[in-house]
Design an enzyme around this catalytic site. Structure first.
Site, PDB file in Angstrom:
ATOM      1  N   GLY A 256       0.777  -1.508   0.287  1.00 13.96           N
ATOM      2  CA  GLY A 256       0.069   0.358  -0.126  1.00 13.96           C
ATOM      3  C   GLY A 256       0.831   0.958   0.012  1.00 13.96           C
ATOM      4  O   GLY A 256       2.043   1.457   0.588  1.00 13.96           O
ATOM      5  N   PRO A 257       0.750   2.261  -0.749  1.00 14.78           N
ATOM      6  CA  PRO A 257      -0.845   2.623  -1.794  1.00 14.78           C
ATOM      7  C   PRO A 257      -0.898   1.662  -2.926  1.00 14.78           C
ATOM      8  O   PRO A 257      -2.017   2.032  -3.259  1.00 14.78           O
ATOM      9  CB  PRO A 257      -1.401   4.131  -1.088  1.00 14.78           C
ATOM     10  CG  PRO A 257       0.465   4.597  -1.563  1.00 14.78           C
ATOM     11  CD  PRO A 257       0.938   3.552  -0.324  1.00 14.78           C
ATOM     12  N   GLY A 258       0.302   1.369  -3.424  1.00 10.11           N
ATOM     13  CA  GLY A 258      -0.234   0.665  -4.804  1.00 10.11           C
ATOM     14  C   GLY A 258       1.096   1.343  -5.790  1.00 10.11           C
ATOM     15  O   GLY A 258       1.264   0.429  -6.624  1.00 10.11           O
ATOM     16  N   GLY A 259       1.824   2.197  -5.193  1.00 11.18           N
ATOM     17  CA  GLY A 259       2.649   2.760  -6.661  1.00 11.18           C
ATOM     18  C   GLY A 259       3.784   2.243  -6.741  1.00 11.18           C
ATOM     19  O   GLY A 259       4.068   1.760  -8.360  1.00 11.18           O
ATOM     20  N   LYS A 260       3.891   1.336  -6.082  1.00  7.85           N
ATOM     21  CA  LYS A 260       5.663   0.463  -6.397  1.00  7.85           C
ATOM     22  C   LYS A 260       5.176  -0.684  -6.849  1.00  7.85           C
ATOM     23  O   LYS A 260       5.709  -1.192  -8.253  1.00  7.85           O
ATOM     24  CB  LYS A 260       6.787   0.273  -5.279  1.00  7.85           C
ATOM     25  CG  LYS A 260       7.175   1.342  -5.005  1.00  7.85           C
ATOM     26  CD  LYS A 260       8.010   1.534  -3.861  1.00  7.85           C
ATOM     27  CE  LYS A 260       8.899   2.515  -3.242  1.00  7.85           C
ATOM     28  NZ  LYS A 260       8.200   3.498  -2.890  1.00  7.85           N
ATOM     29  N   GLU A 279      -0.757  -6.114   2.137  1.00  9.65           N
ATOM     30  CA  GLU A 279      -0.445  -4.502   2.620  1.00  9.65           C
ATOM     31  C   GLU A 279      -2.495  -5.670   3.790  1.00  9.65           C
ATOM     32  O   GLU A 279      -3.121  -5.927   3.915  1.00  9.65           O
ATOM     33  CB  GLU A 279      -1.862  -3.873   1.801  1.00  9.65           C
ATOM     34  CG  GLU A 279      -2.544  -2.236   2.086  1.00  9.65           C
ATOM     35  CD  GLU A 279      -1.054  -2.054   3.091  1.00  9.65           C
ATOM     36  OE1 GLU A 279      -0.805  -1.483   4.732  1.00  9.65           O
ATOM     37  OE2 GLU A 279      -0.094  -1.701   2.642  1.00  9.65           O
ATOM     38  N   ASP A 303      -1.035  -8.730   7.617  1.00  6.59           N
ATOM     39  CA  ASP A 303       0.456  -8.430   8.251  1.00  6.59           C
ATOM     40  C   ASP A 303       1.603  -9.408   7.423  1.00  6.59           C
ATOM     41  O   ASP A 303       1.576 -10.319   7.641  1.00  6.59           O
ATOM     42  CB  ASP A 303       0.426  -8.758   9.665  1.00  6.59           C
ATOM     43  CG  ASP A 303       1.154  -7.794  10.288  1.00  6.59           C
ATOM     44  OD1 ASP A 303       2.474  -7.959   9.592  1.00  6.59           O
ATOM     45  OD2 ASP A 303       1.437  -7.683  12.004  1.00  6.59           O
ATOM     46  N   CYS A 372      11.723   5.030   2.044  1.00  2.00           N
ATOM     47  CA  CYS A 372      12.078   6.621   2.369  1.00  2.00           C
ATOM     48  C   CYS A 372      12.542   7.591   3.138  1.00  2.00           C
ATOM     49  O   CYS A 372      11.309   8.176   3.840  1.00  2.00           O
ATOM     50  CB  CYS A 372      10.551   6.754   1.472  1.00  2.00           C
ATOM     51  SG  CYS A 372      10.442   8.535   0.603  1.00  2.00           S
TER      52      CYS A 372
END
Length: 449
Positions: A256-260, A279, A303, A372
């Site tokens: 999540g949230p799904g970009g990668k 997720e 998890d 990040c």
């Protein structure tokens, strides 16, 4: 907008674009609203210190709605070309229209004191008794001192770059788009959007500004909004060298949230692979399902520390939950919400997730660990600890990135991990490391009598 961020812990970068579309502002007014909102949130800590000096009281003693107005007014006075008279008058008028009673007189008095000096003058006042060089830089660049110090520690021998890094972290970033592999090239995307191609990711396109949600290529799912550094993480996960054949079983352990997951899924489709996304949050899992609905990605709500999956994945991407210190320029309010006390709990979670990833990857397979954040506890220390295991070997991520066509890979450091930086690469401060499971010898050594 400021109220939503303060009261509901909303994220400005998620909320503001929709609010601007609802308001139907023209391009010029939308740009001004964006600058005032993001700028005020980004510099909030610095503004609060200046306001406290001008008001003669701690900001905690100022009514929050009134403080929001004073912050907005102070930002206009110190960081924009808006005239002092206009900045003060509009702030006082806003107090009246918002029904804040006699607060207008207070707003007027404080902002007139703020306007008596420019930004450099106020920074000199705040630095008057500060001798530590990192602390002085933190004051002048609107960073909490602990974050500036964490950046300096991560830069290590390159700590002389800290002023440049903090300045880049304060600058409003460009919009980064990702051309989905197999759907459109970066060159084509740049042509249809008027953008410029990126330098680290071969799929990246940069726009100076604007609402990417209005772009046809984004609406048609040919491209998505994604920082160039995040693109590189997914690409590296798909390119890291395995021992043995790639069976096409890939895992995104914190999807999540799904970009990668979108980038990884697009690359998997080209390679004939499939991706399992995990997720823990049902809401975020739904976001991943929606984002990847046309790709070979299956999403489970579980998890990541114990997802109930059969081990044997060829590739595992672990984009671990982290402090997010590397993306402060895109989340302007985040630097003032986080504290150093957040780090230890995150490190425990990251360690547990990494242990799970190494259980799930097959011998000869690769885990691409990413955060990040450049904080050493979340990055280098985590990988050094994992490298003490007998069944793990570190890959040189620099070599992986250098094998990506079209990627400019200067300034990647000494390896084997890679830390990207806003001031060097124009990306968020993404960290990535590659760990390959060592194939165990099925034949135990014989004992000589």
């Amino acid at each position: 907008m400021m109220t939503a961020v303060r009261e509901r812990a909303a994220y400005a970068n998620l909320l503001l674009p929709s609010e601007l579309r609802k308001a139907r502002l023209d391009t010029r007014d939308a740009a001004l609203a964006t600058e005032l909102t993001y700028g005020t949130l980004r510099t909030q800590g610095l503004l609060d210190r200046i306001i406290a000096e001008a008001a003669g009281r701690p900001v905690e003693e100022i009514d929050p709605p009134v403080l929001d107005l004073v912050r907005l007014g102070a930002y206009q006075l110190l960081f924009t070309r808006i005239g002092a008279h206009a900045a003060v008058d509009t702030s006082v008028e806003a107090a009246r229209t918002q029904g804040l009673g006699r607060a207008g007189a207070f707003v007027n008095a404080v902002l007139r004191k703020v306007s008596a000096q420019d930004l450099d003058g106020w920074v000199a006042v705040l630095r008057k008794d500060v001798t530590d060089p990192v602390a002085r830089l933190a004051v002048g660049t609107a960073h909490p001192e602990w974050i500036a110090r964490a950046f300096a520690e991560s830069l290590g021998a390159d700590a002389a770059e800290l002023p440049e890094l903090l300045a880049a972290d304060d600058a409003r970033p460009k919009v980064h788009l990702a051309a989905l592999p197999g759907a459109i090239s970066a060159e084509e995307l740049a042509l249809v959007t008027g953008g410029t191609e990126g330098v680290v990711s071969p799929y990246a396109v940069h726009l100076d500004s604007g609402d990417p949600g209005t772009l046809e290529a984004v609406r048609d799912r040919l491209a998505t909004v994604q920082d160039e550094g995040s693109q590189v993480v997914a690409i590296a996960a798909s390119r890291a060298p395995l021992v043995g054949e790639d069976g096409g079983r890939w895992l995104d352990l914190c999807a999540g949230p799904g970009g990668k997951a979108v980038m990884l899924g697009a690359l998997a489709e080209i390679e004939g692979a499939t991706v399992t996304g995990v997720e823990v949050s049902e809401h975020r899992a739904d976001l991943v399902r929606e984002a990847t609905r046309d790709l070979p990605v299956t999403v489970l709500t579980a998890d990541g520390r114990d997802p109930g999956l059969e081990p044997g994945f060829d590739r595992v991407l672990l984009d671990a939950p982290c402090s997010g210190l590397g993306a402060l320029r895109r989340r302007p309010e985040a630097r003032w919400r986080k504290t150093a006390a957040d780090i230890p709990g995150l490190v425990v979670l990251q360690r547990e997730l990494l242990e799970s990833a190494l259980r799930l990857v097959r011998p000869g397979g690769v885990v691409l660990y990413a955060t990040c954040s450049p904080h050493l506890s979340e990055t280098v220390s985590m990988i050094r600890e994992a490298n003490r295991r007998d069944d793990v070997e570190l890959l040189d991520v620099r070599e992986i990135l250098e094998g990506i066509d079209g990627a400019a890979t200067e300034g990647l450091g000494d390896g084997p991990w890679v830390q990207l930086w806003p001031h060097r690469h124009g990306t968020d401060a993404m960290f990535m490391a590659g760990l390959r499971r060592v194939a165990s010898d099925p034949t135990p050594p014989t004992r000589e009598d």
